[in-house]
Design a protein around this motif. Structure first.
Motif, PDB file in Angstrom:
ATOM      1  N   LYS A   1      10.579   6.453   5.630  1.00  0.00           N
ATOM      2  CA  LYS A   1      10.939   7.549   6.536  1.00  0.00           C
ATOM      3  C   LYS A   1       9.903   7.699   7.649  1.00  0.00           C
ATOM      4  N   LEU A   2       8.640   7.637   7.299  1.00  0.00           N
ATOM      5  CA  LEU A   2       7.583   7.800   8.299  1.00  0.00           C
ATOM      6  C   LEU A   2       7.566   6.638   9.286  1.00  0.00           C
ATOM      7  N   GLU A   3       7.767   5.424   8.794  1.00  0.00           N
ATOM      8  CA  GLU A   3       7.801   4.273   9.699  1.00  0.00           C
ATOM      9  C   GLU A   3       8.957   4.414  10.689  1.00  0.00           C
ATOM     10  N   ALA A   4      10.086   4.975  10.253  1.00  0.00           N
ATOM     11  CA  ALA A   4      11.215   5.220  11.160  1.00  0.00           C
ATOM     12  C   ALA A   4      10.868   6.270  12.210  1.00  0.00           C
ATOM     13  N   ASP A   5       9.894   7.118  11.899  1.00  0.00           N
ATOM     14  CA  ASP A   5       9.436   8.154  12.830  1.00  0.00           C
ATOM     15  C   ASP A   5       8.286   7.681  13.723  1.00  0.00           C
ATOM     16  N   GLY A   6       7.931   6.396  13.666  1.00  0.00           N
ATOM     17  CA  GLY A   6       6.857   5.874  14.507  1.00  0.00           C
ATOM     18  C   GLY A   6       5.464   6.022  13.932  1.00  0.00           C
ATOM     19  N   ILE A   7       5.395   6.190  12.611  1.00  0.00           N
ATOM     20  CA  ILE A   7       4.100   6.337  11.933  1.00  0.00           C
ATOM     21  C   ILE A   7       3.837   5.083  11.117  1.00  0.00           C
ATOM     22  N   GLY A   8       2.718   4.427  11.404  1.00  0.00           N
ATOM     23  CA  GLY A   8       2.331   3.232  10.670  1.00  0.00           C
ATOM     24  C   GLY A   8       1.872   3.576   9.262  1.00  0.00           C
ATOM     25  N   PHE A   9       1.873   2.571   8.386  1.00  0.00           N
ATOM     26  CA  PHE A   9       1.583   2.822   6.978  1.00  0.00           C
ATOM     27  C   PHE A   9       0.978   1.574   6.362  1.00  0.00           C
ATOM     28  N   ALA A  10      -0.033   1.737   5.532  1.00  0.00           N
ATOM     29  CA  ALA A  10      -0.605   0.624   4.767  1.00  0.00           C
ATOM     30  C   ALA A  10      -1.266   1.174   3.508  1.00  0.00           C
ATOM     31  N   ALA A  11      -1.327   0.349   2.481  1.00  0.00           N
ATOM     32  CA  ALA A  11      -2.036   0.681   1.250  1.00  0.00           C
ATOM     33  C   ALA A  11      -3.169  -0.318   1.075  1.00  0.00           C
ATOM     34  N   ILE A  12      -4.265   0.160   0.499  1.00  0.00           N
ATOM     35  CA  ILE A  12      -5.447  -0.674   0.275  1.00  0.00           C
ATOM     36  C   ILE A  12      -5.870  -0.552  -1.184  1.00  0.00           C
ATOM     37  N   CYS A  13      -6.135  -1.690  -1.807  1.00  0.00           N
ATOM     38  CA  CYS A  13      -6.717  -1.706  -3.153  1.00  0.00           C
ATOM     39  C   CYS A  13      -8.162  -2.153  -3.022  1.00  0.00           C
ATOM     40  N   SER A  14      -9.067  -1.293  -3.488  1.00  0.00           N
ATOM     41  CA  SER A  14     -10.502  -1.574  -3.397  1.00  0.00           C
ATOM     42  C   SER A  14     -11.153  -1.702  -4.762  1.00  0.00           C
ATOM     43  N   ASN A  15     -10.376  -1.610  -5.831  1.00  0.00           N
ATOM     44  CA  ASN A  15     -10.956  -1.637  -7.170  1.00  0.00           C
ATOM     45  C   ASN A  15     -11.609  -2.977  -7.501  1.00  0.00           C
ATOM     46  N   ASP A  16     -12.604  -2.913  -8.353  1.00  0.00           N
ATOM     47  CA  ASP A  16     -13.292  -4.095  -8.864  1.00  0.00           C
ATOM     48  C   ASP A  16     -12.337  -4.846  -9.795  1.00  0.00           C
ATOM     49  N   ALA A  17     -11.767  -5.935  -9.285  1.00  0.00           N
ATOM     50  CA  ALA A  17     -10.767  -6.683 -10.055  1.00  0.00           C
ATOM     51  C   ALA A  17     -11.388  -7.494 -11.188  1.00  0.00           C
ATOM     52  N   GLU A  18     -12.688  -7.738 -11.116  1.00  0.00           N
ATOM     53  CA  GLU A  18     -13.340  -8.429 -12.233  1.00  0.00           C
ATOM     54  C   GLU A  18     -13.358  -7.548 -13.458  1.00  0.00           C
ATOM     55  N   ALA A  19     -13.708  -6.291 -13.263  1.00  0.00           N
ATOM     56  CA  ALA A  19     -13.754  -5.337 -14.367  1.00  0.00           C
ATOM     57  C   ALA A  19     -12.362  -4.825 -14.726  1.00  0.00           C
ATOM     58  N   TYR A  20     -11.446  -4.844 -13.744  1.00  0.00           N
ATOM     59  CA  TYR A  20     -10.081  -4.348 -13.940  1.00  0.00           C
ATOM     60  C   TYR A  20      -9.101  -5.425 -13.476  1.00  0.00           C
TER      61      TYR A  20
END
Length: 184
Positions: free
Chosen positions: A64-83
C-alpha cells in the motif's frame, strides 16, 4: 529478551546512506529504495517471534505504501554465526515465503544497524521525502499476535501523513521485539 527503541525521536536526524546486498541478487543504497514521498526502513530477522507475528501485515502495508510513493526496505543485521536462522540463504527463503515486494538487505558487518541506532526486530524508521526521521513507532498494536479488531494501522497511517504533510504523528508508540543479535 524483548526490548524497545527510544520513545522520543530526533526529527533533525536524517537517514544514513548505505550500500547493502539483497536477497534478490542486487545491491541497494538508500537512494535506490527511497520513495518520492518518503521511505520506510525496518530492521527485522527471520527467527524473531515478533517479526514472524507481523511480517504478513508488514508486506501488506508495504504494498500500500509503495503505491502511495513511499519506498520500503527491510534489513537483517543479526549475527548469523550465532543465529544461523538469520543467514543470508535463510533471509532469501524468508523473503520468498512471505512474498516481499521490497528489498531484503543483509547488514553483515552491522554498521548500518549501529548508524541507525536500531535496537530490536522489528524496528521501524519512517523518513520524509527529504530523509528526515518522522516515525519510529510500531506497525500496529499486535505484538506476537493479531492486532485488536479496530486497531489503527499505525505505520501505514503515519507514513501516509508524512507523505502528505512532511510530518509524522505527534504521538508514537515504540515497537517492541527481540534485541538485535550483535557480534562479539
Amino acid at each position: 529478551m524483548a526490548t524497545q527503541p527510544p520513545t522520543l525521536i530526533d526529527t533533525n536526524w536524517h537517514a544514513v546512506d548505505f550500500r547493502l546486498p539483497a536477497t534478490d541478487g542486487r545491491t541497494y543504497t538508500f537512494t535506490d529504495i527511497a520513495g518520492a514521498k518518503g521511505t520506510v526502513v525496518i530492521f527485522i530477522c527471520n527467527h524473531c517471534p515478533y517479526v514472524k507475528a507481523v511480517i504478513d501485515r508488514v508486506v501488506e502495508d508495504a504494498r500500500k505504501l509503495e503505491a502511495d510513493g513511499i519506498g520500503f526496505a527491510a534489513i537483517c543485521s543479526n549475527d548469523a554465526e550465532a543465529y544461523p536462522a538469520d543467514s543470508f540463504a535463510n533471509m532469501a527463503a524468508f523473503a520468498a515465503e512471505h512474498g516481499f515486494p521490497f528489498p531484503y538487505l543483509h547488514d553483515e558487518d552491522q554498521l548500518v544497524a549501529r548508524a541507525y541506532g536500531a535496537v530490536c526486530t522489528p524496528d521501524y524508521f519512517g523518513f520524509s521525502g527529504d530523509r528526515s526521521l518522522r516515525y519510529r513507532g510500531r506497525l500496529d498494536d499486535g505484538r506476537t499476535g493479531e492486532p485488536s479488531p479496530d486497531a489503527p494501522r499505525e505505520l501505514l497511517e503515519a507514513m501516509r501523513l508524512v507523505a502528505t504533510t512532511g510530518e509524522g504523528p505527534a504521538e508514537q508508540v515504540p515497537s517492541i521485539g527481540c534485541s538485535i543479535k550483535w557480534k562479539g
